[in-house]
Design a protein around this motif. Structure first.
Motif, PDB file in Angstrom:
ATOM      1  N   UNK A 525       0.838  -1.198   0.000  1.00  0.00           N
ATOM      2  CA  UNK A 525       0.000   0.000   0.000  1.00  0.00           C
ATOM      3  C   UNK A 525       0.869   1.243   0.000  1.00  0.00           C
ATOM      4  N   UNK A 526       0.335   2.299  -0.604  1.00  0.00           N
ATOM      5  CA  UNK A 526       1.007   3.594  -0.596  1.00  0.00           C
ATOM      6  C   UNK A 526       0.854   4.203   0.793  1.00  0.00           C
ATOM      7  N   UNK A 527       1.948   4.774   1.328  1.00  0.00           N
ATOM      8  CA  UNK A 527       1.901   5.320   2.690  1.00  0.00           C
ATOM      9  C   UNK A 527       2.290   6.799   2.775  1.00  0.00           C
ATOM     10  N   UNK A 528       3.028   7.324   1.813  1.00  0.00           N
ATOM     11  CA  UNK A 528       3.482   8.716   1.926  1.00  0.00           C
ATOM     12  C   UNK A 528       3.701   9.310   0.545  1.00  0.00           C
ATOM     13  N   UNK A 529       3.738  10.640   0.523  1.00  0.00           N
ATOM     14  CA  UNK A 529       4.026  11.330  -0.740  1.00  0.00           C
ATOM     15  C   UNK A 529       5.454  11.079  -1.183  1.00  0.00           C
ATOM     16  N   UNK A 530       6.364  10.909  -0.215  1.00  0.00           N
ATOM     17  CA  UNK A 530       7.747  10.594  -0.579  1.00  0.00           C
ATOM     18  C   UNK A 530       7.806   9.298  -1.378  1.00  0.00           C
ATOM     19  N   UNK A 531       7.002   8.324  -0.942  1.00  0.00           N
ATOM     20  CA  UNK A 531       6.963   7.050  -1.656  1.00  0.00           C
ATOM     21  C   UNK A 531       6.391   7.218  -3.053  1.00  0.00           C
ATOM     22  N   UNK A 532       5.341   8.064  -3.173  1.00  0.00           N
ATOM     23  CA  UNK A 532       4.750   8.318  -4.492  1.00  0.00           C
ATOM     24  C   UNK A 532       5.770   8.974  -5.397  1.00  0.00           C
ATOM     25  N   UNK A 533       6.553   9.882  -4.848  1.00  0.00           N
ATOM     26  CA  UNK A 533       7.546  10.604  -5.632  1.00  0.00           C
ATOM     27  C   UNK A 533       8.618   9.681  -6.203  1.00  0.00           C
ATOM     28  N   UNK A 534       8.854   8.505  -5.520  1.00  0.00           N
ATOM     29  CA  UNK A 534       9.856   7.573  -6.015  1.00  0.00           C
ATOM     30  C   UNK A 534       9.404   6.862  -7.285  1.00  0.00           C
ATOM     31  N   UNK A 535       8.095   6.690  -7.448  1.00  0.00           N
ATOM     32  CA  UNK A 535       7.589   5.836  -8.525  1.00  0.00           C
ATOM     33  C   UNK A 535       6.912   6.613  -9.663  1.00  0.00           C
ATOM     34  N   UNK A 536       6.769   7.933  -9.548  1.00  0.00           N
ATOM     35  CA  UNK A 536       6.112   8.687 -10.610  1.00  0.00           C
ATOM     36  C   UNK A 536       6.710  10.086 -10.707  1.00  0.00           C
ATOM     37  N   UNK A 537       6.537  10.685 -11.882  1.00  0.00           N
ATOM     38  CA  UNK A 537       6.995  12.057 -12.106  1.00  0.00           C
ATOM     39  C   UNK A 537       5.859  13.053 -11.966  1.00  0.00           C
ATOM     40  N   UNK A 538       4.686  12.589 -11.555  1.00  0.00           N
ATOM     41  CA  UNK A 538       3.544  13.486 -11.414  1.00  0.00           C
ATOM     42  C   UNK A 538       3.805  14.481 -10.284  1.00  0.00           C
TER      43      UNK A 538
END
Length: 806
Positions: A525-538
């Motif tokens: 599961x996604x837990x943080x914006x930092x994690x999202x930033x690792x996998x996407x350029x959005x």
């Protein structure tokens, strides 16, 4: 920065995430601890205690007769020392031979028990009664024979035999005849026996008849023999049993019987020699008596008292020859007996002492010694190997070869003795011919005396040998000293309560953390914006904290508590929208997600409310016509809306609803149509949006989840503010691929992400938008949440002051 490849396994360790998962799944540890401790107590409750008793034994052999007999004569004592090999004695202590002897010394033919609800207790010597049993059918061995005390001197006998239940009333201290056995119960403690029938269950006592084989099978693996000190040859014998008293008795019995057997084994040669001498004495005793009677009868009848003096020389020669003949006859008898025993496969150690002091060939003595060494070697080897072992076969072959050599040597020596005896007889005849020249009566008397002297000499020689071997046998004492006798140890060695309970707790905690770690390892599961930033350029638009209280029917929260953390998070998102597009004029904001439940509608409603607070005219339209929620959020009917507008049944103005918030209107989805995709992608949809843009500053569109259907892709593509909603600890990490797909394949380069429902523990210590947005939340939302004041503890106030000071 390049995108990180999305995997199903967490490659980096995040302590905060691990703490969240551990807190969320801590119940696993509680469940495991509950099950483990419950299982431990059940195991301890229903597992019989095992006790261990041990005794110390020092091995060795000493001969106390060495000073009483001729020290120049070797009676085979050296042969004993070679047989006391340490390994062989250890194997002997563990053997069935010693165990059988030890068990036979204990009262174990009948075992006594009390019958409990779960566990049975062996009484051993503490039984209030004793049983005498005469077995008629050996198949009864091992059968539980229950004895239920009745009234005074009465009891009921119950057992099961060949599937048939048998019971009979019997009288104490009298024989009770059954088909399989006869039994008599002798009551020792009447109070303990008869009073039990009123307090315990009906099958209170029971006994079991044991065979030797059953006892050996039961205790064979309960005995441990350990070498404590090889130099001192000390050995520990330990026994485990459910009765501490029986365990100590067995350990002591094993040591005692080992000592007895060891002494019997080491004195077997002297015993065999004495037996041979006794048999020989018995035969010569008759001859001696006859010779003595003949002399006395001759003297009495012929009145002759003494031979003539002139015959002394002849008599001395004859006497010397007779003495020599007696010695050769004795040695001949010994060699013939040895040859006979060799043919009978007897142990030569028991015959070797007979050769002591004889003039037997040294080859014979050497061969007997060699054979004995081989016999001792094979005896020790057979304690550890079978008869088919290659080494055993090889030694047996050597023994056979040496026995053949020995037999040939014995045969030659026997023939030599016979020749010597024949020569002695020839010389005696010559002396007798000379002696016969004496007067007839004197000659006859001398002859009778000579026969008597021969028998008496031989008899005396045997008596001397018997005395010597008697002293030897008495002097052979076992030097296996029992250094420490076993005593009952009343503390069980198993089950170890402390070890089991502490070990269970430790294992359950470790297993629980392993399960939590595995859950963390495969946590997707996604837990943080930092994690999202690792996998996407959005673009990362902002985060929305998890709402701890129950969300009301109306999902609009920003108007109810404008100083809360959620309100502040939506204001931050509103501010960050200008970084996406800051041109003037009306704008469209399309909100989507991967699947239902990620908070798409919740974000749309509250974001519209925050924007409306800034004096912007806002309208929300619900395009998720398969699963509409806007009408639920504002608590209105859904009788008309976008579906009726797009089919031309209602006009736009008639479907616009006004919320309680100034500048905030909304259009519901309307009745669920059969073809929502065609309606959303129709030309009419574009006309509706353009019309709404003419009336409002911001048009917020709640589109269908793009992970399920693609209806809203075109809407998102044409929106000024395309927003993608992810929900912490709900959205799967693989869903981020949909964001990348929208950016790469649909060319939605300005797509922004909002992370909804993030845990306060990962949120309240601040999130600085260091990704180009330059806005942070400070050190938590307690400052903004003044309407919900809470009583803080001293520790919480200390932490708050510390944070402010920094």
């Amino acid at each position: 920065m390049g995108r990180k490849k999305i995997t199903n396994i967490n490659e980096d360790f995040d302590l905060k995430l691990f703490a969240i998962i551990a807190k969320k799944h801590f119940y696993w540890i509680i469940i495991l601890l509950t099950l483990g401790i419950t299982g431990s107590f059940l195991y301890l409750r229903y597992t019989p205690n095992t006790y261990q008793s041990q005794s110390l034994l020092k091995l060795g052999i000493v001969n106390n007769a060495s000073g009483l007999i001729n020290t120049n004569v070797n009676y085979g004592i050296d042969m004993f020392s070679s047989s006391t090999q340490l390994a062989g004695d250890i194997e002997l202590l563990k053997s069935n031979l010693i165990l059988t002897r030890a068990l036979n010394t204990l009262p174990l033919e009948i075992s006594y028990y009390t019958k409990g609800k779960v566990l049975n207790n062996e009484l051993y010597t503490g039984s209030p009664f004793r049983v005498e049993l005469t077995v008629k059918d050996s198949a009864i061995a091992g059968t539980s024979i229950f004895i239920k005390p009745l009234s005074t001197n009465k009891f009921e006998l119950t057992y099961t035999y060949l599937g048939q239940n048998i019971s009979k009333a019997c009288t104490a201290d009298q024989w009770c005849n059954m088909k399989e056995f006869d039994i008599r119960v002798r009551v020792i403690n009447e109070e303990g026996f008869f009073s039990a029938s009123n307090t315990l269950n009906k099958k209170l006592f029971y006994v079991v008849f044991n065979t030797t084989e059953m006892l050996i099978a039961k205790y064979k693996f309960a005995i441990t023999v350990l070498l404590i000190n090889p130099s001192a040859q000390t050995i520990m014998v330990s026994v485990k049993d459910n009765s501490p008293y029986l365990a100590s008795d067995i350990a002591n019995a094993i040591c005692s019987e080992f000592n007895k057997y060891d002494q019997e084994r080491k004195s077997a040669g002297a015993t065999r020699s004495l037996s041979f001498i006794d048999k020989t004495l018995q035969n010569f005793d008759d001859d001696l008596r006859i010779a003595e009677l003949n002399v006395e009868s001759f003297k009495k009848n012929n009145k002759v008292l003494d031979p003539a003096q002139n015959a002394q020389t002849d008599l001395a020669q004859i006497s010397g020859a007779v003495e020599e003949k007696a010695e050769r006859q004795l040695e001949l008898a010994i060699l013939e007996n040895i040859a006979l025993q060799v043919n009978r496969e007897s142990k030569l150690a028991e015959l070797l002492p007979l050769l002591a002091g004889t003039s037997a060939d040294q080859i014979i003595k050497s061969e007997i010694g060699t054979i004995q060494d081989l016999e001792n070697k094979i005896e020790n080897l057979k304690l550890q190997a079978t008869n088919n072992n290659i080494a055993v076969k090889a030694i047996e072959k050597q023994i056979e070869n040496h026995k053949n050599i020995l037999l040939r040597s014995l045969s030659g020596q026997i023939e030599s003795y016979k020749v010597q005896i024949a020569d002695i007889n020839r010389r005696i005849n010559e002396y007798e011919n000379t002696f016969l020249q004496l007067p007839a009566k004197e000659a006859e008397l001398k002859r009778l005396n000579r026969v008597y002297e021969i028998n008496q000499k031989f008899f005396s020689l045997l008596l001397e040998k018997k005395v010597e071997f008697s002293i030897l046998q008495a002097g052979i004492l076992s030097n296996n000293i029992i250094l420490e006798k076993a005593s009952p140890v009343l503390y069980p060695i198993s089950p170890n309560r402390r070890l089991i309970i502490s070990g269970t707790i430790l294992v359950c905690v470790i297993l629980g953390f392993i399960l939590i770690f595995i859950r963390y390892l495969f946590y997707n599961d996604v837990t943080s914006l930092e994690e999202v930033n690792l996998y996407t350029d959005a673009s990362l638009l902002g985060i929305v904290p998890k709402y701890k209280s129950e969300i009301p029917v109306s999902q609009l929260l920003v108007d109810k508590n404008p100083k809360s953390a959620i309100s502040e998070s939506f204001r931050s998102i509103r501010t960050n929208l200008q970084f996406i597009s800051n041109t003037s004029g009306p704008k469209t904001l399309a909100i989507t997600s991967t699947i239902s439940g990620e908070g798409k509608t919740f974000v749309a409603i509250n974001l519209s409310g925050v924007i409306a607070f800034s004096d912007k005219r806002v309208v929300i339209i619900d395009l998720d016509m398969r699963k509409p929620k806007i009408h639920i959020g504002f608590n209105v009917d859904n009788l008309k809306g976008m579906s009726t507008i797009l089919i031309g049944r209602d006009n736009i103005d008639d479907c616009i609803n006004h919320s309680k918030l100034k500048n905030l209107d909304f259009i519901t989805a309307g009745p669920i149509p059969p073809n929502p995709s065609e309606l959303i992608l129709s030309k009419k949809m574009g006309e509706v949006i353009e019309y709404l843009k003419s009336k409002y500053d911001i048009v917020i569109i709640d589109t269908p989840p793009v992970g399920i259907v693609t209806d809203g892709v075109e809407i998102i593509k044409n929106a000024d503010y395309p927003v993608y909603i992810l929900r912490a600890q709900y959205t799967k990490r693989m869903f981020i691929q949909n964001i990348n797909k929208l950016i790469d394949e649909n060319k939605i380069s300005h797509l922004a992400v909002v992370l909804n429902g993030i845990e306060s523990s990962r949120f309240k210590y601040g999130y600085g938008y260091g990704y180009g947005y330059g806005y942070g939340y400070g050190y938590g939302y307690g400052y903004y949440d003044e309407e919900k004041k809470q009583q803080l503890t001293r520790w919480q106030r200390f932490i708050s002051i510390f944070k402010k000071s920094n």
